[in-house]
Motif scaffolding. Structure first.
Motif, mmCIF file in Angstrom:
data_model
loop_
_atom_site.group_PDB
_atom_site.id
_atom_site.type_symbol
_atom_site.label_atom_id
_atom_site.label_comp_id
_atom_site.label_asym_id
_atom_site.label_seq_id
_atom_site.Cartn_x
_atom_site.Cartn_y
_atom_site.Cartn_z
ATOM 1 N N GLU B 1 -7.144 13.440 69.728
ATOM 2 C CA GLU B 1 -8.301 12.790 70.342
ATOM 3 C C GLU B 1 -8.266 13.028 71.851
ATOM 4 O OE1 GLU B 1 -8.965 8.902 68.796
ATOM 5 O OE2 GLU B 1 -10.052 8.277 70.576
ATOM 6 N N PRO B 2 -9.405 13.407 72.436
ATOM 7 C CA PRO B 2 -9.409 13.676 73.886
ATOM 8 C C PRO B 2 -9.042 12.422 74.661
ATOM 9 C CG PRO B 2 -11.488 14.337 72.886
ATOM 10 C CD PRO B 2 -10.729 13.619 71.839
ATOM 11 N N GLU B 3 -8.392 12.627 75.812
ATOM 12 C CA GLU B 3 -8.048 11.469 76.610
ATOM 13 C C GLU B 3 -8.224 11.759 78.089
ATOM 14 O OE1 GLU B 3 -4.053 10.715 75.136
ATOM 15 O OE2 GLU B 3 -3.216 11.946 76.720
ATOM 16 N N VAL B 4 -8.309 10.688 78.851
ATOM 17 C CA VAL B 4 -8.379 10.765 80.304
ATOM 18 C C VAL B 4 -6.952 10.629 80.833
ATOM 19 C CG1 VAL B 4 -9.221 9.618 82.373
ATOM 20 C CG2 VAL B 4 -10.705 9.802 80.355
ATOM 21 N N THR B 5 -6.570 11.551 81.686
ATOM 22 C CA THR B 5 -5.199 11.580 82.195
ATOM 23 C C THR B 5 -5.181 11.174 83.660
ATOM 24 O OG1 THR B 5 -4.729 13.421 80.706
ATOM 25 C CG2 THR B 5 -3.146 13.017 82.466
ATOM 26 N N GLN B 6 -4.298 10.239 83.999
ATOM 27 C CA GLN B 6 -4.171 9.820 85.391
ATOM 28 C C GLN B 6 -2.750 10.061 85.900
ATOM 29 O OE1 GLN B 6 -6.649 5.801 84.765
ATOM 30 N NE2 GLN B 6 -6.067 6.145 86.915
ATOM 31 N N THR B 7 -2.692 10.507 87.141
ATOM 32 C CA THR B 7 -1.396 10.671 87.801
ATOM 33 C C THR B 7 -1.478 10.192 89.242
ATOM 34 O OG1 THR B 7 -1.983 12.944 88.406
ATOM 35 C CG2 THR B 7 -0.630 12.636 86.404
ATOM 36 N N PRO B 8 -0.379 9.648 89.803
ATOM 37 C CA PRO B 8 0.834 9.278 89.094
ATOM 38 C C PRO B 8 0.613 7.985 88.310
ATOM 39 C CG PRO B 8 0.979 8.554 91.365
ATOM 40 C CD PRO B 8 -0.342 9.274 91.230
ATOM 41 N N SER B 9 1.586 7.582 87.514
ATOM 42 C CA SER B 9 1.456 6.320 86.795
ATOM 43 C C SER B 9 1.764 5.147 87.728
ATOM 44 C CB SER B 9 2.369 6.292 85.571
ATOM 45 O OG SER B 9 3.708 6.522 85.964
ATOM 46 N N HIS B 10 2.611 5.393 88.715
ATOM 47 C CA HIS B 10 2.953 4.346 89.660
ATOM 48 C C HIS B 10 3.151 4.973 91.025
ATOM 49 C CE1 HIS B 10 5.634 0.556 90.604
ATOM 50 N NE2 HIS B 10 4.526 0.599 91.290
ATOM 51 N N GLN B 11 2.562 4.371 92.049
ATOM 52 C CA GLN B 11 2.739 4.866 93.408
ATOM 53 C C GLN B 11 2.992 3.691 94.339
ATOM 54 O OE1 GLN B 11 0.294 8.008 94.626
ATOM 55 N NE2 GLN B 11 1.090 8.004 96.702
ATOM 56 N N VAL B 12 4.014 3.868 95.147
ATOM 57 C CA VAL B 12 4.335 2.877 96.178
ATOM 58 C C VAL B 12 4.062 3.528 97.524
ATOM 59 C CG1 VAL B 12 6.092 1.375 97.164
ATOM 60 C CG2 VAL B 12 6.133 1.870 94.708
ATOM 61 N N THR B 13 3.334 2.828 98.367
ATOM 62 C CA THR B 13 2.995 3.395 99.665
ATOM 63 C C THR B 13 3.097 2.338 100.734
ATOM 64 O OG1 THR B 13 1.358 4.725 100.853
ATOM 65 C CG2 THR B 13 0.521 2.928 99.520
ATOM 66 N N PRO B 25 -10.736 13.817 83.758
ATOM 67 C CA PRO B 25 -11.607 13.217 82.727
ATOM 68 C C PRO B 25 -11.703 14.114 81.497
ATOM 69 C CG PRO B 25 -12.689 13.383 84.887
ATOM 70 C CD PRO B 25 -11.469 14.235 84.938
ATOM 71 N N ILE B 26 -12.374 13.611 80.491
ATOM 72 C CA ILE B 26 -12.605 14.401 79.285
ATOM 73 C C ILE B 26 -13.574 15.529 79.630
ATOM 74 C CG2 ILE B 26 -13.635 14.334 76.968
ATOM 75 C CD1 ILE B 26 -12.390 11.540 76.702
ATOM 76 N N SER B 27 -13.286 16.709 79.148
ATOM 77 C CA SER B 27 -13.920 17.913 79.684
ATOM 78 C C SER B 27 -15.429 17.958 79.497
ATOM 79 C CB SER B 27 -13.282 19.161 79.072
ATOM 80 O OG SER B 27 -13.457 19.136 77.665
ATOM 81 N N ASN B 28 -15.978 17.436 78.431
ATOM 82 C CA ASN B 28 -17.426 17.547 78.252
ATOM 83 C C ASN B 28 -18.166 16.275 78.672
ATOM 84 O OD1 ASN B 28 -16.516 15.974 76.189
ATOM 85 N ND2 ASN B 28 -17.750 16.932 74.591
ATOM 86 N N HIS B 29 -17.485 15.371 79.329
ATOM 87 C CA HIS B 29 -18.137 14.173 79.848
ATOM 88 C C HIS B 29 -18.808 14.479 81.172
ATOM 89 C CE1 HIS B 29 -15.908 10.861 77.360
ATOM 90 N NE2 HIS B 29 -16.629 11.677 76.616
ATOM 91 N N LEU B 30 -19.873 13.728 81.435
ATOM 92 C CA LEU B 30 -20.683 13.989 82.617
ATOM 93 C C LEU B 30 -20.558 12.910 83.683
ATOM 94 C CD1 LEU B 30 -23.976 15.056 80.801
ATOM 95 C CD2 LEU B 30 -22.194 16.551 81.733
ATOM 96 N N TYR B 31 -20.097 11.723 83.285
ATOM 97 C CA TYR B 31 -20.051 10.583 84.204
ATOM 98 C C TYR B 31 -18.602 10.158 84.390
ATOM 99 C CZ TYR B 31 -24.978 10.401 83.039
ATOM 100 O OH TYR B 31 -26.287 10.736 82.844
ATOM 101 N N PHE B 32 -18.256 9.874 85.628
ATOM 102 C CA PHE B 32 -16.875 9.530 85.953
ATOM 103 C C PHE B 32 -16.873 8.258 86.781
ATOM 104 C CE2 PHE B 32 -16.253 13.584 84.291
ATOM 105 C CZ PHE B 32 -17.016 14.511 84.979
#
Lengths: 112, 114
Positions: B1-13, B25-32
């Protein structure tokens, strides 16, 4: 005023029981969706119901929508410990790309 | 199943630093979209993006925030000068034009500003 308010805020039940969560909203909507979130994790889409629909089923989930009362309910039947999570309703106004407005969520705990 | 991938999972700044949160985002999606969730609070809308421009933004999305789709696959959220109150979980989402299946959310980036 808040769009998308769930009640109860927290619900604790035994495995095998049914869990019912409610959501109310204030303005007109096009779709209402329910999402699940495990602690500290992402949002998982459960079910979408359109404003012209009254009831929808998906597996052990049953969602109702009453646009006259601006409310929806999510019923999880025969609950399992793995159903323990926060459940959010979210509404949109229908235009493609429109924002989702989330409720406060219900924390469901299913005890084994 | 297509998924949305985010990086990093945790960031400290450190406060005042710039951060860039990344999403595929999912490749054939138009809205983000970008949403955020402060610990213990509800999920809040930040911004939606369509056809290479912002289509809607919330009052939270002030001049410190910007979004970009630098290539055909990535969608980024930049916070120019982070504040302590920017600490939250940031979710990216995408949807198709009819949203039959709802929005697909990524698993989030937990941003901690110290």
């Amino acid at each position: 005023s808040q769009q998308g308010e769930e009640d109860p805020q927290a619900l604790s039940i035994q495995e095998g029981e049914n869990a019912t969560m409610n959501c109310s909203y204030k303005t007109s909507i096009n779709n209402l969706q329910w999402y699940r979130q495990n602690s500290g994790r992402g949002l998982v889409h459960l079910i979408l119901i359109r404003s012209n629909e009254r009831e929808k089923h998906s597996g052990r989930l049953r969602v109702t929508l009453d646009t006259s009362k601006k409310s929806s309910s999510l019923l999880i039947t025969a609950s399992r410990a793995a159903d323990t999570a926060s459940y959010f309703c979210a509404t949109d106004k229908g235009a493609s790309g429109s924002r989702l407005t989330f409720g406060e969520g219900t924390q469901l705990t299913v005890n084994p | 199943e297509p998924e949305v991938t985010q990086t990093p999972s945790h960031q400290v700044t450190q406060m005042g630093q710039e951060v860039i949160l990344r999403c595929v985002p999912i490749s054939n999606h138009l809205y983000f979209y970008w949403y955020r969730q402060i610990l213990g609070q509800k999920v809040e809308f930040l911004v939606s993006f369509y056809n290479n421009e912002i289509s809607e933004k919330s009052e939270i999305f002030d001049d410190q925030f910007s979004v970009e789709r630098p290539d055909g696959s990535n969608f980024t959220l930049k916070i120019r000068s982070t504040k302590l109150e920017d600490s939250a979980m940031y979710f990216c989402a995408s949807s198709d034009s009819v949203r039959i299946y709802g929005y697909t959310f990524g698993s989030g980036t937990r941003l901690t500003v110290v």
